[in-house]
Design a protein around this motif. Structure first.
Motif, PDB file in Angstrom:
ATOM      1  N   ARG A   8       0.890  -1.266  -0.023  1.00 19.69           N
ATOM      2  CA  ARG A   8      -0.018  -0.066  -0.025  1.00 19.69           C
ATOM      3  C   ARG A   8       1.039   1.271   0.079  1.00 19.69           C
ATOM      4  O   ARG A   8       2.090   1.132   0.413  1.00 19.69           O
ATOM      5  CB  ARG A   8      -0.948   0.108   1.303  1.00 19.69           C
ATOM      6  CG  ARG A   8      -1.452  -1.265   1.650  1.00 19.69           C
ATOM      7  CD  ARG A   8      -2.562  -1.647   0.449  1.00 19.69           C
ATOM      8  NE  ARG A   8      -3.593  -0.710   0.441  1.00 19.69           N
ATOM      9  CZ  ARG A   8      -4.604  -0.843  -0.527  1.00 19.69           C
ATOM     10  NH1 ARG A   8      -4.947  -2.234  -1.099  1.00 19.69           N
ATOM     11  NH2 ARG A   8      -5.484   0.274  -0.672  1.00 19.69           N
ATOM     12  N   PRO A   9       0.428   2.384  -0.401  1.00 15.28           N
ATOM     13  CA  PRO A   9       1.280   3.569  -0.317  1.00 15.28           C
ATOM     14  C   PRO A   9       1.889   4.085   1.050  1.00 15.28           C
ATOM     15  O   PRO A   9       2.829   4.342   1.009  1.00 15.28           O
ATOM     16  CB  PRO A   9       0.088   4.682  -0.702  1.00 15.28           C
ATOM     17  CG  PRO A   9      -0.987   4.077  -1.555  1.00 15.28           C
ATOM     18  CD  PRO A   9      -0.930   2.629  -0.764  1.00 15.28           C
ATOM     19  N   ASP A  27       4.653   6.505  -0.416  1.00 14.72           N
ATOM     20  CA  ASP A  27       5.053   6.531  -1.752  1.00 14.72           C
ATOM     21  C   ASP A  27       3.826   6.887  -2.687  1.00 14.72           C
ATOM     22  O   ASP A  27       2.965   5.833  -2.858  1.00 14.72           O
ATOM     23  CB  ASP A  27       5.491   5.000  -1.819  1.00 14.72           C
ATOM     24  CG  ASP A  27       6.110   4.829  -3.329  1.00 14.72           C
ATOM     25  OD1 ASP A  27       5.970   5.630  -4.189  1.00 14.72           O
ATOM     26  OD2 ASP A  27       6.394   3.732  -3.572  1.00 14.72           O
ATOM     27  N   LEU A  28       4.000   8.021  -3.480  1.00 14.54           N
ATOM     28  CA  LEU A  28       2.957   8.271  -4.202  1.00 14.54           C
ATOM     29  C   LEU A  28       3.283   7.933  -5.795  1.00 14.54           C
ATOM     30  O   LEU A  28       2.536   8.637  -6.569  1.00 14.54           O
ATOM     31  CB  LEU A  28       2.560   9.669  -3.937  1.00 14.54           C
ATOM     32  CG  LEU A  28       1.932   9.945  -2.357  1.00 14.54           C
ATOM     33  CD1 LEU A  28       1.733  11.382  -2.344  1.00 14.54           C
ATOM     34  CD2 LEU A  28       0.647   8.970  -2.452  1.00 14.54           C
ATOM     35  N   ARG A  49       4.490   5.269  -7.507  1.00 12.27           N
ATOM     36  CA  ARG A  49       4.085   4.136  -8.138  1.00 12.27           C
ATOM     37  C   ARG A  49       2.594   4.029  -8.674  1.00 12.27           C
ATOM     38  O   ARG A  49       1.807   4.865  -7.983  1.00 12.27           O
ATOM     39  CB  ARG A  49       4.470   2.821  -6.967  1.00 12.27           C
ATOM     40  CG  ARG A  49       4.899   1.606  -7.613  1.00 12.27           C
ATOM     41  CD  ARG A  49       5.288   0.665  -6.689  1.00 12.27           C
ATOM     42  NE  ARG A  49       4.239  -0.344  -6.663  1.00 12.27           N
ATOM     43  CZ  ARG A  49       4.018  -1.356  -5.875  1.00 12.27           C
ATOM     44  NH1 ARG A  49       4.964  -1.556  -4.746  1.00 12.27           N
ATOM     45  NH2 ARG A  49       3.077  -2.319  -5.878  1.00 12.27           N
ATOM     46  N   ASP A  50       2.593   3.051  -9.838  1.00 11.98           N
ATOM     47  CA  ASP A  50       1.326   3.042 -10.127  1.00 11.98           C
ATOM     48  C   ASP A  50       0.751   1.684  -9.242  1.00 11.98           C
ATOM     49  O   ASP A  50       1.370   0.667  -9.283  1.00 11.98           O
ATOM     50  CB  ASP A  50       1.650   2.520 -11.517  1.00 11.98           C
ATOM     51  CG  ASP A  50       0.282   2.262 -12.088  1.00 11.98           C
ATOM     52  OD1 ASP A  50      -0.835   2.729 -11.716  1.00 11.98           O
ATOM     53  OD2 ASP A  50       0.170   1.397 -13.063  1.00 11.98           O
ATOM     54  N   TRP A  51      -0.234   2.040  -8.639  1.00 15.10           N
ATOM     55  CA  TRP A  51      -0.961   1.184  -7.627  1.00 15.10           C
ATOM     56  C   TRP A  51      -1.940   0.231  -8.172  1.00 15.10           C
ATOM     57  O   TRP A  51      -2.906   0.368  -7.889  1.00 15.10           O
ATOM     58  CB  TRP A  51      -1.324   1.913  -6.303  1.00 15.10           C
ATOM     59  CG  TRP A  51      -0.281   2.482  -5.393  1.00 15.10           C
ATOM     60  CD1 TRP A  51       0.272   3.649  -5.558  1.00 15.10           C
ATOM     61  CD2 TRP A  51       0.671   1.834  -4.675  1.00 15.10           C
ATOM     62  NE1 TRP A  51       1.526   4.008  -4.680  1.00 15.10           N
ATOM     63  CE2 TRP A  51       1.480   2.595  -4.095  1.00 15.10           C
ATOM     64  CE3 TRP A  51       0.807   0.540  -4.096  1.00 15.10           C
ATOM     65  CZ2 TRP A  51       2.471   2.222  -3.097  1.00 15.10           C
ATOM     66  CZ3 TRP A  51       1.656   0.261  -3.118  1.00 15.10           C
ATOM     67  CH2 TRP A  51       2.577   1.038  -2.699  1.00 15.10           C
ATOM     68  N   ALA A  52      -1.308  -0.919  -8.847  1.00 17.91           N
ATOM     69  CA  ALA A  52      -2.179  -1.963  -9.239  1.00 17.91           C
ATOM     70  C   ALA A  52      -2.361  -2.704  -7.983  1.00 17.91           C
ATOM     71  O   ALA A  52      -1.504  -3.345  -7.442  1.00 17.91           O
ATOM     72  CB  ALA A  52      -1.468  -2.594 -10.376  1.00 17.91           C
ATOM     73  N   CYS A  53      -3.733  -3.043  -7.436  1.00 19.19           N
ATOM     74  CA  CYS A  53      -3.740  -3.526  -6.244  1.00 19.19           C
ATOM     75  C   CYS A  53      -3.918  -5.036  -6.243  1.00 19.19           C
ATOM     76  O   CYS A  53      -4.562  -5.349  -6.853  1.00 19.19           O
ATOM     77  CB  CYS A  53      -5.027  -2.984  -5.625  1.00 19.19           C
ATOM     78  SG  CYS A  53      -4.788  -0.838  -5.639  1.00 19.19           S
ATOM     79  N   ALA A  90      -1.789   7.933  -6.058  1.00 19.18           N
ATOM     80  CA  ALA A  90      -2.343   6.608  -5.265  1.00 19.18           C
ATOM     81  C   ALA A  90      -3.488   6.588  -4.437  1.00 19.18           C
ATOM     82  O   ALA A  90      -3.946   7.719  -4.057  1.00 19.18           O
ATOM     83  CB  ALA A  90      -1.238   6.063  -4.586  1.00 19.18           C
ATOM     84  N   SER A  91      -4.193   5.657  -4.392  1.00 21.87           N
ATOM     85  CA  SER A  91      -5.300   5.551  -3.486  1.00 21.87           C
ATOM     86  C   SER A  91      -4.964   5.787  -2.055  1.00 21.87           C
ATOM     87  O   SER A  91      -3.809   5.014  -1.585  1.00 21.87           O
ATOM     88  CB  SER A  91      -5.805   4.179  -3.313  1.00 21.87           C
ATOM     89  OG  SER A  91      -6.861   3.855  -2.566  1.00 21.87           O
ATOM     90  N   LEU A  92      -5.503   6.627  -1.471  1.00 23.50           N
ATOM     91  CA  LEU A  92      -5.066   6.928  -0.037  1.00 23.50           C
ATOM     92  C   LEU A  92      -6.003   6.373   1.001  1.00 23.50           C
ATOM     93  O   LEU A  92      -5.915   6.614   2.060  1.00 23.50           O
ATOM     94  CB  LEU A  92      -4.670   8.411   0.176  1.00 23.50           C
ATOM     95  CG  LEU A  92      -3.412   9.003  -0.665  1.00 23.50           C
ATOM     96  CD1 LEU A  92      -3.375  10.426  -0.394  1.00 23.50           C
ATOM     97  CD2 LEU A  92      -2.268   8.105  -0.314  1.00 23.50           C
ATOM     98  N   CYS A  96      -6.233   3.579  -9.736  1.00 20.68           N
ATOM     99  CA  CYS A  96      -4.930   3.517  -9.450  1.00 20.68           C
ATOM    100  C   CYS A  96      -4.232   2.617 -10.369  1.00 20.68           C
ATOM    101  O   CYS A  96      -3.021   2.617 -10.532  1.00 20.68           O
ATOM    102  CB  CYS A  96      -4.270   3.583  -8.129  1.00 20.68           C
ATOM    103  SG  CYS A  96      -5.207   2.028  -7.303  1.00 20.68           S
ATOM    104  N   ALA A  97      -4.827   1.743 -11.117  1.00 20.54           N
ATOM    105  CA  ALA A  97      -4.107   0.745 -11.752  1.00 20.54           C
ATOM    106  C   ALA A  97      -4.146   1.207 -13.464  1.00 20.54           C
ATOM    107  O   ALA A  97      -5.203   1.803 -13.816  1.00 20.54           O
ATOM    108  CB  ALA A  97      -4.446  -0.378 -11.518  1.00 20.54           C
TER     109      ALA A  97
END
Lengths: 148, 156
Positions: free
Chosen positions: A114-115, A141-142, A144-148, B113-115, B69-70
């Motif tokens: 997670r961020p 961490d903002l 990165r491309d957050w593919a969850c 990013a999702s916060l 976010c992806a």
């Protein structure tokens, strides 16, 4: 001046089982386990070994603090899994995740990036959920491309 | 409390394994140790919506996060969150959020990013019937509501 959080309550369905869970599965230590009077209130607190100034008190909903109706409502909320008890910090999320899982702790989410760090989710044996988090060094961490 | 505990185990299985296309009603009911018929009713009694509605909400919530976010296409996200039909996914998504997946992305993309902590997104994504979910209760078939649907596994 307020110095910080010292004790907070986790509502559990059975104190003996909760004691077993928090000590043998999570590795907490028992700080106090005493009963006031005959059949009176059992004051049971646990804490993380490295953090002597913070305790969880494991309380069963019921008299004298709660009337029967309130106690029943609270037990239902715990059993349904509606209550979250907090965030537990770790410095080794993957190692601790494996250790806890091997001991039979029920996870809702395996460790995910997670961020703000790496986070897993588990429940205690009563149904309270805990976030289990290893914080990221250096803040969010903002980038990165957050593919969850 | 034993009944509620069993319902929680079933709900937790959906929270944990929402992306698994094999997570059908029988598998979820088995987590609770119930037959599917009694399970749907008992689950709705406990959480205010059917297991199928709950799982759909969970998958839409994951889709929202991915759209924010992806770097994935809507079709890829549709598959990743466990839907097999793009049309069904888009209809469910719009029923839940008021926007199509593309509109949702256009509105929210580029904000970093999702916060929202994952645990909160997860735990607020469903579980108890609210005014919002009642409003969208026409969101579609759920476990036990539409057993003939060819797309049942993905939709429900």
């Amino acid at each position: 001046m307020i110095k910080g959080l010292a004790i907070t309550t986790v509502w559990v369905l059975d104190q003996d089982r909760a004691k077993e869970f928090y000590t043998h599965k999570l590795g907490f230590e028992v700080r106090t386990d005493m009963t006031m009077g005959d059949g009176g209130m059992r004051w049971l607190t646990v804490g993380a070994p490295g953090q002597p100034d913070v305790e969880l008190t494991l309380m069963v909903p019921g008299p004298p603090a709660m009337d029967p109706e309130s106690a029943e409502m609270m037990r239902k909320l715990v059993a349904k899994g509606a209550l979250g008890a907090g965030v537990l910090a770790t410095d080794d999320i993957h190692g601790d995740y494996k250790k806890l899982k091997d001991r039979g702790v029920e996870f809702l989410q395996e460790p995910q990036e997670r961020p703000y760090g790496t986070e897993a989710l588990f429940r205690d044996d009563s149904g309270n959920w805990f976030s289990f988090t290893q914080r990221r060094e250096g803040g969010l961490d903002l980038e990165r491309d957050w593919a969850c | 409390m034993d009944k509620l505990h069993r319902m929680r185990l079933a709900k937790d299985a959906m929270d944990r394994d929402w992306a698994d296309p094999g997570l059908d009603l029988d598998a979820v009911a088995a987590c609770a140790g119930y037959s599917r018929f009694h399970f749907v009713r008992a689950f709705k009694d406990a959480y205010g919506e059917t297991p199928g509605q709950y799982l759909t909400h969970r998958r839409i919530e994951r889709a929202e996060e991915m759209l924010r976010c992806a770097n994935l296409t809507v079709t890829e996200i549709c598959t990743l969150v466990g839907f097999s039909s793009l049309g069904t996914f888009c209809a469910r998504f719009k029923a839940r959020t008021g926007l199509t997946p593309s509109e949702y992305r256009a509105k929210h993309v580029g904000r970093g990013a999702s916060l929202i902590p994952g645990c909160y997104a997860m735990l607020w994504a469903g579980g108890f019937s609210t005014a919002r979910s009642e409003k969208h209760s026409a969101a579609g078939p759920a476990y036990g509501d539409d057993r003939e649907s060819a797309d049942r596994r993905a939709e429900t």
